[in-house]
Design a protein around this motif. Sequence first.
Motif, PDB file in Angstrom:
ATOM      1  N   PHE A   3       0.873  -1.065   0.203  1.00 44.30           N
ATOM      2  CA  PHE A   3       0.073   0.093   0.305  1.00 44.30           C
ATOM      3  C   PHE A   3       0.601   1.221   0.403  1.00 44.30           C
ATOM      4  CE2 PHE A   3      -3.941  -2.603   0.400  1.00 44.30           C
ATOM      5  CZ  PHE A   3      -5.078  -1.606  -0.363  1.00 44.30           C
ATOM      6  N   SER A   4       1.956   1.370   1.057  1.00 39.55           N
ATOM      7  CA  SER A   4       2.602   2.372   0.595  1.00 39.55           C
ATOM      8  C   SER A   4       2.973   2.949  -0.985  1.00 39.55           C
ATOM      9  CB  SER A   4       4.149   2.335   2.037  1.00 39.55           C
ATOM     10  OG  SER A   4       4.844   1.139   0.934  1.00 39.55           O
ATOM     11  N   GLU A   5       3.550   1.687  -1.638  1.00 42.07           N
ATOM     12  CA  GLU A   5       4.049   1.928  -3.266  1.00 42.07           C
ATOM     13  C   GLU A   5       3.433   2.748  -4.110  1.00 42.07           C
ATOM     14  OE1 GLU A   5       6.885  -1.223  -3.930  1.00 42.07           O
ATOM     15  OE2 GLU A   5       6.214  -1.443  -2.052  1.00 42.07           O
ATOM     16  N   PHE A   6       1.190   2.134  -3.147  1.00 43.15           N
ATOM     17  CA  PHE A   6       0.965   2.858  -4.062  1.00 43.15           C
ATOM     18  C   PHE A   6       0.591   4.747  -4.166  1.00 43.15           C
ATOM     19  CE2 PHE A   6      -1.391  -1.161  -3.569  1.00 43.15           C
ATOM     20  CZ  PHE A   6      -0.899  -1.750  -4.229  1.00 43.15           C
ATOM     21  N   SER A   7       1.191   5.231  -3.351  1.00 44.03           N
ATOM     22  CA  SER A   7       1.230   6.301  -3.367  1.00 44.03           C
ATOM     23  C   SER A   7       1.292   6.532  -4.527  1.00 44.03           C
ATOM     24  CB  SER A   7       1.754   6.821  -1.755  1.00 44.03           C
ATOM     25  OG  SER A   7       0.959   6.503  -0.989  1.00 44.03           O
ATOM     26  N   ALA A   8       2.910   6.901  -5.400  1.00 47.52           N
ATOM     27  CA  ALA A   8       3.534   7.354  -5.923  1.00 47.52           C
ATOM     28  C   ALA A   8       2.037   7.164  -7.327  1.00 47.52           C
ATOM     29  CB  ALA A   8       3.884   7.417  -6.810  1.00 47.52           C
ATOM     30  N   ILE A   9       1.249   6.021  -7.633  1.00 52.41           N
ATOM     31  CA  ILE A   9       0.427   6.626  -8.633  1.00 52.41           C
ATOM     32  C   ILE A   9      -0.715   6.532  -8.026  1.00 52.41           C
ATOM     33  CG2 ILE A   9      -1.172   3.591  -9.675  1.00 52.41           C
ATOM     34  CD1 ILE A   9       1.511   2.100  -9.475  1.00 52.41           C
ATOM     35  N   GLU A  10      -0.935   6.823  -7.409  1.00 57.57           N
ATOM     36  CA  GLU A  10      -2.207   8.268  -6.972  1.00 57.57           C
ATOM     37  C   GLU A  10      -1.853   9.094  -7.308  1.00 57.57           C
ATOM     38  OE1 GLU A  10      -2.247   6.951  -2.915  1.00 57.57           O
ATOM     39  OE2 GLU A  10      -3.915   4.548  -3.557  1.00 57.57           O
ATOM     40  N   ASP A  11      -0.682   9.580  -6.601  1.00 57.94           N
ATOM     41  CA  ASP A  11      -0.196  10.881  -7.651  1.00 57.94           C
ATOM     42  C   ASP A  11      -0.452  11.307  -8.986  1.00 57.94           C
ATOM     43  OD1 ASP A  11      -0.726  11.376  -4.236  1.00 57.94           O
ATOM     44  OD2 ASP A  11       1.953  11.233  -4.752  1.00 57.94           O
ATOM     45  N   LYS A  12      -0.244  10.191  -9.123  1.00 60.86           N
ATOM     46  CA  LYS A  12      -0.417  10.493 -11.273  1.00 60.86           C
ATOM     47  C   LYS A  12      -0.924  10.528 -11.397  1.00 60.86           C
ATOM     48  CE  LYS A  12       2.789   8.690 -15.012  1.00 60.86           C
ATOM     49  NZ  LYS A  12       3.070   9.784 -15.571  1.00 60.86           N
ATOM     50  N   LEU A  13      -2.019   9.293 -10.916  1.00 57.99           N
ATOM     51  CA  LEU A  13      -3.067   9.136 -11.872  1.00 57.99           C
ATOM     52  C   LEU A  13      -4.357  10.783 -11.296  1.00 57.99           C
ATOM     53  CD1 LEU A  13      -4.338   5.809 -10.640  1.00 57.99           C
ATOM     54  CD2 LEU A  13      -3.494   6.802 -13.101  1.00 57.99           C
ATOM     55  N   LYS A  14      -3.634  11.437 -10.204  1.00 57.75           N
ATOM     56  CA  LYS A  14      -4.434  12.242  -9.322  1.00 57.75           C
ATOM     57  C   LYS A  14      -4.723  13.653 -10.127  1.00 57.75           C
ATOM     58  CE  LYS A  14      -6.210  14.828  -5.367  1.00 57.75           C
ATOM     59  NZ  LYS A  14      -5.923  14.562  -4.007  1.00 57.75           N
ATOM     60  N   LYS A  15      -3.140  13.664 -11.294  1.00 58.16           N
ATOM     61  CA  LYS A  15      -2.970  14.503 -11.724  1.00 58.16           C
ATOM     62  C   LYS A  15      -3.331  14.169 -13.434  1.00 58.16           C
ATOM     63  CE  LYS A  15       1.487  15.804 -10.087  1.00 58.16           C
ATOM     64  NZ  LYS A  15       2.709  15.006  -9.902  1.00 58.16           N
ATOM     65  N   GLU A  16      -3.692  13.748 -13.665  1.00 58.80           N
ATOM     66  CA  GLU A  16      -3.937  12.933 -14.909  1.00 58.80           C
ATOM     67  C   GLU A  16      -5.295  13.271 -15.750  1.00 58.80           C
ATOM     68  OE1 GLU A  16      -1.172   9.822 -17.055  1.00 58.80           O
ATOM     69  OE2 GLU A  16       0.373  10.845 -16.267  1.00 58.80           O
ATOM     70  N   LEU A  17      -6.124  12.646 -14.053  1.00 60.17           N
ATOM     71  CA  LEU A  17      -7.328  12.061 -14.460  1.00 60.17           C
ATOM     72  C   LEU A  17      -8.555  13.363 -14.034  1.00 60.17           C
ATOM     73  CD1 LEU A  17      -7.468   8.693 -13.444  1.00 60.17           C
ATOM     74  CD2 LEU A  17      -6.923   9.459 -16.419  1.00 60.17           C
ATOM     75  N   ASP A  18      -9.713  13.979 -14.538  1.00 55.42           N
ATOM     76  CA  ASP A  18     -10.546  14.520 -14.137  1.00 55.42           C
ATOM     77  C   ASP A  18     -10.603  13.835 -12.455  1.00 55.42           C
ATOM     78  OD1 ASP A  18     -12.729  12.915 -14.529  1.00 55.42           O
ATOM     79  OD2 ASP A  18     -13.016  13.837 -16.243  1.00 55.42           O
TER      80      ASP A  18
END
Length: 193
Positions: A3-18
């Motif tokens: 779960f701790s490694e998912f943060s980076a993916i979440e941050d990137k997706l949050k920037k890219e998706l509406d």
Amino acid sequence: MDFSEFSAIEDKLKKELDTARYRHTLGVAHTAVCLAMKYGYDINKAYLTGLLHDCAKAYKSKEQVSLAEKFGLEVSEAEKAHPQILHAKTGAYIAKNTYGIKDEDVLNAIRYHTTGKPGMNLLEKIIYVADYIEPNRTVMSRLDVIRKTAFEDLDAALLMILEDTVSYLNTKSPDNVDEMTEKTYEYYLKERT
Ligand code: FE
Ligand code: FE
């Protein structure tokens, strides 16, 4: 991956998706975890796949065909006519090449999340169902029943979703039903009866 490694993916997706798409993404990831708990699947893999399933939605429907061609992916006539279904294929490519996902189960579950496919494995079923039942989904007929069924009998829920998807697409226009969706529906209908 945990779960701790998912943060980076979440941050990137949050920037890219509406905002709405990002909410949906988290909804699918969390619902996939719940289904994984119920049916005994790796919860981290379920969460990761849920997170990435719509990663190509950052690109508009119109851009999907050129994106797929750029990636060297095969584009069928049906996909050219309905480029929105391509985001599953382009999504698997982006997950692999941008997010560095090597796990074939994860990539396949992304690849088939819109159409399904005959003989889906557990992760593919979990993502397909989670995508339909996650909490942010607009409530359609019998969604409450499908949500409940998903936690009692995954295959039964799967068939209900396929049934509703095929009939919904048919009412819009029969040629809207992707060949793979049709095949998947017939496969699971036959399997149940
Ligand atoms: Fe999608
Ligand atoms: Fe989705």
